[in-house]
Design an enzyme around this catalytic site. Structure first.
Site, PDB file in Angstrom:
ATOM      1  N   ASP A 170       0.835  -1.195   0.000  1.00 33.77           N
ATOM      2  CA  ASP A 170       0.000   0.000   0.000  1.00 33.77           C
ATOM      3  C   ASP A 170       0.876   1.254   0.000  1.00 33.77           C
ATOM      4  OD1 ASP A 170      -2.235  -1.590   0.102  1.00 33.77           O
ATOM      5  OD2 ASP A 170      -2.485  -1.409   2.272  1.00 33.77           O
ATOM      6  N   ARG A 171       0.301   2.330  -0.459  1.00 35.39           N
ATOM      7  CA  ARG A 171       1.033   3.591  -0.576  1.00 35.39           C
ATOM      8  C   ARG A 171       1.720   3.997   0.722  1.00 35.39           C
ATOM      9  NH1 ARG A 171      -1.486   9.283  -2.911  1.00 35.39           N
ATOM     10  NH2 ARG A 171       0.317  10.597  -2.466  1.00 35.39           N
TER      11      ARG A 171
END
Length: 355
Positions: A170-171
């Site tokens: 995830d970012r």
């Protein structure tokens, strides 16, 4: 001033999408795309096409499906059609606006590199690959620059928009990610992920203290019924998901957990921990809270008119270790990415107060 909080925005159809949709009846303007499904995905057609065609918005893809531009096994399909092993998906689609990932001098912390692959300690606030609305400033852009500086290569993989990418984070999750430099290394490493022979270990700081020192969370996951940008435990229709946790440290009102996901579902660790009542610190999407020094230590001085910033402005989740087999020498490898500064600072404060 505190760093700007992370906000999830839903993407609507772009102007280019709308113009392309108007051009749908003109056959000469359409590209014919065909996908052969090798695994029993149990994924909706519109979601599959969104993942494979990130340069087109989901709303446009749904309009194309309703217009009869998508076939599954030579029959008109619906957006909700579930794809299974052996299916063939055909789509007539207007050409997308041409985007090319360009090299960008973005700092990379390379943990390991040889002629076949490299391992990077991904920093926070960094998307892994370009997607709608984010064509620059990604890990791909950084990897392209690194390859150019080192006379290296990246694998083509199954998607030209994601060279070298075998798996994702995830970012706002930090830590280890493997990048293939050749196509052969790509499919050999990807095979280990598919067979679940790669052992992944994460570290997370969560709210509260689990009752058990060790346990397995066995809860199927699916798209959240009220928000398609999120995921949730779905006892009916969810995909199997298991996470093993071990409590490494307790701080009274929070804990440091070691996590071993046995499956690799989207947002799995974040949703599972929220499901057992211990969301990750800073993960506001799934019930976590940002902690300021006052939240942890209590007020030690009169209130200040200045804003009090959180110790960490993202989910406190880090991909710590990977155990796998080298794709060519077949030796067992163990790689580890050191914790980032924001998680180290949070742990330091928690250890100092016992909270």
């Amino acid at each position: 001033m505190c760093a700007e909080s992370v906000v999830n925005n839903q993407t609507s159809a772009t102007t280019e999408d709308a113009q392309a949709l108007e051009a749908l009846p003109v056959d000469e303007t359409l590209d014919h795309i065909e996908f052969h499904i090798r695994h029993d995905l149990q994924k909706r057609l519109d979601l599959y096409l969104r993942d494979r065609l990130p340069h087109h918005s989901r709303s446009m893809l749904q309009k194309l499906i309703r217009a009869g531009a998508a076939l599954v096994n030579n029959r008109p399909a619906k957006s909700s059609t579930l794809l299974r092993a052996g299916d063939t998906v055909q789509l007539d689609i207007p050409p997308a606006v041409d985007h090319h990932a360009l090299p960008e001098n973005i700092p990379l912390q390379v943990i390991y590199e040889d002629d076949h692959f490299l391992a990077v300690n991904k920093q926070a606030d960094l998307l892994v690959h370009p997607a709608r609305g984010h064509w620059t400033g990604t890990l791909i852009n950084a990897l392209l620059y690194h390859a150019g500086q080192t006379a290296g290569t990246l694998s083509t993989g199954s998607d030209p928009w994601r060279p070298g990418i075998i798996h994702r984070l995830d970012r706002h999750t930090t830590g280890l990610i493997l990048i293939a430099k050749t196509d052969e290394a790509h499919w050999r490493l990807a095979g280990q992920f598919e067979r679940r022979t790669i052992h992944k270990t994460y570290l997370a700081i969560v709210h509260g203290v689990p009752a058990l020192d060790n346990d397995m969370i066995d809860a199927p996951l699916g798209v959240h019924p009220g928000n398609r940008e999120k995921y949730a435990v779905r006892t009916e229709g969810g995909r199997p998901a298991q996470t093993i946790y071990h409590v490494r440290e307790r701080f009274g009102r929070s804990s440091l957990l070691e996590l071993n996901p046995k499956t690799g579902r989207t947002h799995q660790l974040r949703v599972h921990l929220a499901h057992i009542g211990h969301p990750i610190v800073g993960d506001v999407t799934y019930g976590g809270r940002e902690l300021t020094p006052l939240d942890i230590t209590g007020p030690a001085a009169p209130p200040s008119p200045k804003p009090i910033c959180p110790v960490i402005g993202r989910q406190a989740l880090h991909a710590w270790r990977l155990h796998f087999v080298h794709p060519f020498s077949f030796t067992r490898m163990s790689l580890e990415a050191p914790l980032p500064a924001d998680m180290l600072e949070l742990l330091s404060v928690l250890r100092g107060t016992g909270r």
